[in-house]
Design a protein around this motif. Structure first.
Motif: not given
Length: 77
Positions: A10-11, A26-27, A31-32
């Motif tokens: 994912l970018s 964002n983290f 993680k989701d």
């Protein structure tokens, strides 16, 4: 016999993650996601921040710094 591995990348252009609230948000989002590796552009990360980011992410991270006003790449696993 051929062994195949599928890696889901994912970018994202995050437009800066120096703000702790934005970074943690964002983290949590990352993680989701059902991905194995994340490429984050425009992180604006400074070398002194690496240990904080690593502890907040909780996994392996690699960084390429540029400046606090532009550029920078982080790769998260």
């Amino acid at each position: 016999m051929t062994l195949q591995m599928k890696i889901s990348p994912l970018s994202l252009n995050v437009r800066g993650l120096r703000n702790q609230v934005k970074r943690r948000s964002n983290f949590i989002f990352l993680k989701d996601q059902n991905c194995d590796i994340f490429f984050l552009q425009e992180t604006f990360l400074e070398p002194k921040d690496e240990s904080i980011w690593k502890s907040e992410w909780g996994g392996a991270m690699f960084f390429s710094h540029w400046s606090t006003h532009s550029k920078g790449l982080s790769i998260l696993f």
